[in-house]
Scaffold this motif. Structure first.
Motif, PDB file in Angstrom:
ATOM      1  N   ARG A   1       0.842  -1.203   0.000  1.00 35.13           N
ATOM      2  CA  ARG A   1       0.000   0.000   0.000  1.00 35.13           C
ATOM      3  C   ARG A   1       0.877   1.253   0.000  1.00 35.13           C
ATOM      4  O   ARG A   1       0.629   2.206  -0.739  1.00 35.13           O
ATOM      5  CB  ARG A   1      -0.945  -0.024   1.198  1.00 35.13           C
ATOM      6  CG  ARG A   1      -2.074   0.947   1.112  1.00 35.13           C
ATOM      7  CD  ARG A   1      -3.199   0.700   2.130  1.00 35.13           C
ATOM      8  NE  ARG A   1      -2.773   0.254   3.446  1.00 35.13           N
ATOM      9  CZ  ARG A   1      -2.949  -0.989   3.915  1.00 35.13           C
ATOM     10  NH1 ARG A   1      -3.501  -1.918   3.178  1.00 35.13           N
ATOM     11  NH2 ARG A   1      -2.551  -1.306   5.137  1.00 35.13           N
TER      12      ARG A   1
ATOM     13  N   GLU B   1       2.456   1.531  -3.541  1.00 31.35           N
ATOM     14  CA  GLU B   1       1.474   1.957  -4.546  1.00 31.35           C
ATOM     15  C   GLU B   1       1.127   3.437  -4.422  1.00 31.35           C
ATOM     16  O   GLU B   1       0.844   4.102  -5.412  1.00 31.35           O
ATOM     17  CB  GLU B   1       0.205   1.118  -4.421  1.00 31.35           C
ATOM     18  CG  GLU B   1       0.398  -0.314  -4.872  1.00 31.35           C
ATOM     19  CD  GLU B   1      -0.721  -1.239  -4.426  1.00 31.35           C
ATOM     20  OE1 GLU B   1      -1.750  -0.754  -3.888  1.00 31.35           O
ATOM     21  OE2 GLU B   1      -0.557  -2.460  -4.605  1.00 31.35           O
ATOM     22  N   ASN B   2       1.157   3.961  -3.208  1.00 34.40           N
ATOM     23  CA  ASN B   2       0.779   5.363  -2.979  1.00 34.40           C
ATOM     24  C   ASN B   2       1.966   6.323  -2.999  1.00 34.40           C
ATOM     25  O   ASN B   2       1.768   7.535  -2.875  1.00 34.40           O
ATOM     26  CB  ASN B   2       0.038   5.491  -1.644  1.00 34.40           C
ATOM     27  CG  ASN B   2      -1.296   4.812  -1.679  1.00 34.40           C
ATOM     28  OD1 ASN B   2      -1.989   4.811  -2.694  1.00 34.40           O
ATOM     29  ND2 ASN B   2      -1.673   4.177  -0.579  1.00 34.40           N
TER      30      ASN B   2
ATOM     31  N   GLU C   1       4.406   8.589  -4.563  1.00 34.00           N
ATOM     32  CA  GLU C   1       4.519   9.306  -5.841  1.00 34.00           C
ATOM     33  C   GLU C   1       5.959   9.370  -6.342  1.00 34.00           C
ATOM     34  O   GLU C   1       6.190   9.593  -7.518  1.00 34.00           O
ATOM     35  CB  GLU C   1       3.954  10.706  -5.691  1.00 34.00           C
ATOM     36  CG  GLU C   1       2.454  10.707  -5.433  1.00 34.00           C
ATOM     37  CD  GLU C   1       1.885  12.092  -5.227  1.00 34.00           C
ATOM     38  OE1 GLU C   1       2.636  13.086  -5.384  1.00 34.00           O
ATOM     39  OE2 GLU C   1       0.699  12.187  -4.902  1.00 34.00           O
TER      40      GLU C   1
END
Length: 128
Positions: free
Chosen positions: A117, A120-121, A123
Motif C-alpha cells: 500500500r 502503490e501510494n 509518488e
C-alpha cells in the motif's frame, strides 16, 4: 545465533537480497545509531514494527537510493523474509511483527499488504 550470524546465514540462502538487507541495517545505523555489532541489537530488533520497516523504505526512497516500485517491492519482500528467517532460526521474540508476517497478504493488516500500500501510494516511485 546472534543477528550478525542470522544475517550471514540468510544471505547464504538468499544472496539476491544482500543489497536490501544491507540497506536496512544502514538505515538502522543512520536513524537510530544502532549497528549490527551493537550488543543491544537483539533488544532493538524485538521492537521493530512494520511501521519502522516502512519508514526505512521511505528513507531509501527519499534519499534517492530506490526510485522504482519494483525495487521497493523487492525490498519489502526481502526484509519480510529476513524477519521470517529470524523468527524460524532464533529465540528472538517480536510477536506483533511475526503475526503480521504470518497473515495472508490479502488481509489489510498483514505486513505485505501494508508495505505494498505504501509503495502503490508513493509518488516518488516510478512504476518500472
Amino acid at each position: 545465533m546472534d543477528i550478525r550470524d542470522l544475517k550471514e546465514e540468510f544471505l547464504k540462502r538468499y544472496g539476491d537480497y544482500e543489497n536490501d538487507v544491507n540497506n536496512f541495517f544502514y538505515y538502522l545505523k543512520v536513524e537510530y545509531d544502532i549497528s549490527i555489532d551493537n550488543p543491544n541489537i537483539e533488544i532493538f530488533m524485538q521492537g521493530i514494527e512494520t511501521e519502522r520497516i516502512k519508514d526505512s523504505l521511505n528513507y531509501l526512497v527519499e534519499s534517492g537510493r530506490y526510485k522504482k516500485a519494483e525495487t521497493a517491492k523487492k525490498y519489502a519482500v526481502a526484509i519480510g523474509q529476513f524477519f521470517e528467517f529470524v523468527r524460524d532460526n532464533s529465540v528472538l521474540k517480536n510477536k506483533d511483527l511475526f503475526d503480521e508476517l504470518a497473515r495472508n497478504g490479502r488481509r489489510e493488516n498483514s505486513y505485505i499488504a501494508r508495505m505494498m500500500r505504501y509503495i502503490e501510494n508513493c509518488e516518488k516511485l516510478r512504476p518500472k
